[in-house]
Design an enzyme around this catalytic site. Structure first.
Site, short mmCIF file in Angstrom:
data_model
loop_
_atom_site.label_atom_id
_atom_site.label_comp_id
_atom_site.label_asym_id
_atom_site.label_seq_id
_atom_site.Cartn_x
_atom_site.Cartn_y
_atom_site.Cartn_z
N LYS A 13 69.43 72.22 4.85
CA LYS A 13 68.64 71.97 6.07
C LYS A 13 68.54 70.49 6.40
O LYS A 13 68.70 70.10 7.54
CB LYS A 13 67.20 72.51 5.90
CG LYS A 13 67.06 73.99 5.76
CD LYS A 13 65.59 74.41 5.82
CE LYS A 13 64.70 73.79 4.76
NZ LYS A 13 65.03 74.15 3.37
N ARG A 88 56.68 76.89 7.07
CA ARG A 88 57.06 77.58 5.85
C ARG A 88 56.19 78.79 5.60
O ARG A 88 56.40 79.50 4.62
CB ARG A 88 56.94 76.63 4.67
CG ARG A 88 58.25 75.97 4.25
CD ARG A 88 57.89 74.96 3.19
NE ARG A 88 58.89 74.68 2.23
CZ ARG A 88 59.63 73.55 2.22
NH1 ARG A 88 59.53 72.69 3.19
NH2 ARG A 88 60.45 73.33 1.23
N ARG A 127 71.83 68.34 -7.06
CA ARG A 127 70.88 67.41 -6.43
C ARG A 127 69.92 66.86 -7.48
O ARG A 127 69.55 65.69 -7.43
CB ARG A 127 70.12 68.15 -5.33
CG ARG A 127 69.26 67.25 -4.51
CD ARG A 127 68.83 67.92 -3.23
NE ARG A 127 67.70 68.80 -3.41
CZ ARG A 127 67.17 69.52 -2.43
NH1 ARG A 127 67.69 69.49 -1.22
NH2 ARG A 127 66.12 70.28 -2.64
N ARG A 133 65.06 64.33 -8.44
CA ARG A 133 63.87 64.92 -7.84
C ARG A 133 63.19 65.77 -8.89
O ARG A 133 63.77 66.71 -9.42
CB ARG A 133 64.24 65.79 -6.63
CG ARG A 133 64.31 65.01 -5.36
CD ARG A 133 64.62 65.88 -4.18
NE ARG A 133 63.68 67.00 -3.98
CZ ARG A 133 63.57 67.63 -2.82
NH1 ARG A 133 64.28 67.25 -1.78
NH2 ARG A 133 62.75 68.65 -2.70
N ARG A 144 60.50 77.61 -6.66
CA ARG A 144 60.58 77.30 -5.22
C ARG A 144 61.35 78.39 -4.47
O ARG A 144 61.02 78.70 -3.33
CB ARG A 144 61.22 75.92 -5.02
CG ARG A 144 60.26 74.81 -5.47
CD ARG A 144 60.97 73.48 -5.58
NE ARG A 144 61.37 72.98 -4.30
CZ ARG A 144 62.47 72.28 -4.08
NH1 ARG A 144 63.30 72.03 -5.09
NH2 ARG A 144 62.75 71.84 -2.90
P1 AMP Z 1 61.34 69.96 0.88
O1 AMP Z 1 61.89 68.59 0.73
O2 AMP Z 1 61.34 70.44 2.31
O3 AMP Z 1 61.98 70.96 -0.06
O4 AMP Z 1 59.79 69.89 0.47
C1 AMP Z 1 59.38 69.46 -0.80
C2 AMP Z 1 57.99 69.96 -1.09
O5 AMP Z 1 57.07 69.46 -0.11
C3 AMP Z 1 57.83 71.46 -1.04
O6 AMP Z 1 58.23 72.11 -2.23
C4 AMP Z 1 56.32 71.59 -0.80
O7 AMP Z 1 55.59 71.32 -1.97
C5 AMP Z 1 56.07 70.44 0.17
N1 AMP Z 1 56.24 70.89 1.57
C6 AMP Z 1 57.17 70.47 2.46
N2 AMP Z 1 57.04 71.09 3.65
C7 AMP Z 1 56.02 71.97 3.49
C8 AMP Z 1 55.39 72.92 4.34
N3 AMP Z 1 55.81 73.13 5.60
N4 AMP Z 1 54.36 73.63 3.84
C9 AMP Z 1 53.91 73.44 2.59
N5 AMP Z 1 54.45 72.57 1.73
C10 AMP Z 1 55.50 71.83 2.17
#
Ligand code: AMP
Length: 192
Positions: A13, A88, A127, A133, A144
């Site tokens: 994404k 989400r 990654r 990360r 996740r």
């Molecule tokens: P990502 O980089 O999009 O995978 O986001 C990393 C982490 O940020 C996720 O695993 C959540 O803990 C938090 N996060 C990001 N976007 C959201 C969202 N829309 N709702 C809740 N938590 C989020």
């Protein structure tokens, strides 16, 4: 173009959102990136989000929704935006719909990235090694993916019912996937 991107972690994404946003000249808003920047800067928002992120859980809806609504109110979002990682949950999607409806500028499409679980695990392991990360450690990755399946996958139906869903085959070279997205979006703008 007002777009959201849906897909499990590792679906690509972020990479595609940046390319599509660049193509349309709109901001790329990645909630995960905003949280990581806040954690790095030690802000109050970062402190509120970190424990959830480290566990691979979602940050509570009220925190995320307030953050995204504030960002979408910025001038540069008036011409459109590419939201990456939001919504989400159904709650988040409803809050976004309400806010956009009030402004008379509804969402135009929800891209849903299709990738097999095998490919996801392969990408996420790569990654984790490359970017260090914390949330890409194997156990957290699995968690996740479960969180995605339970909380986020229902959004596929949510957007399908609203006629906004655009499924994307997300396996293949980066440029090929971008091309698929642009062709699919173009097809929606100019129905045959
Ligand atoms: P990502 O980089 O999009 O995978 O986001 C990393 C982490 O940020 C996720 O695993 C959540 O803990 C938090 N996060 C990001 N976007 C959201 C969202 N829309 N709702 C809740 N938590 C989020």
């Amino acid at each position: 173009m007002r777009l959201v991107l849906l897909g499990p972690p590792g679906a690509g994404k972020g990479t595609q959102a940046a390319r599509v946003a660049c193509r349309f000249g709109t901001p790329h808003i990645a909630t995960g990136d905003i949280f990581r920047a806040n954690v790095a800067e030690g802000t109050e928002l970062g402190r509120a989000a970190q424990e959830y992120m480290d566990r691979g859980d979602l940050v509570p809806d009220d925190v995320v929704i307030a953050m995204v609504m504030e960002r979408l109110a910025d001038r540069d979002c008036q011409a459109g935006f590419v939201l990456d990682g939001f919504p989400r949950t159904v709650n988040q999607a409803e809050a976004l719909d309400r806010s956009l409806a009030e402004q008379g500028s509804p969402l135009e499409a929800a891209l849903s990235f299709d990738v097999t679980e095998e490919e996801l695990l392969r990408r996420l392991a790569g990654r984790a090694a490359a970017q260090h990360r914390a949330d890409d450690a194997e156990q957290t990755i699995r968690h996740r993916l479960e969180v995605f399946a339970i909380k986020t996958r229902p959004l596929i139906d949510y957007y399908a019912h609203r006629g906004l869903l655009v499924p994307v085959d997300a396996i293949g070279p980066i440029e090929v996937v971008t091309k698929r997205i642009l062709v699919a979006l173009d097809g929606r703008r100019r129905p045959a």
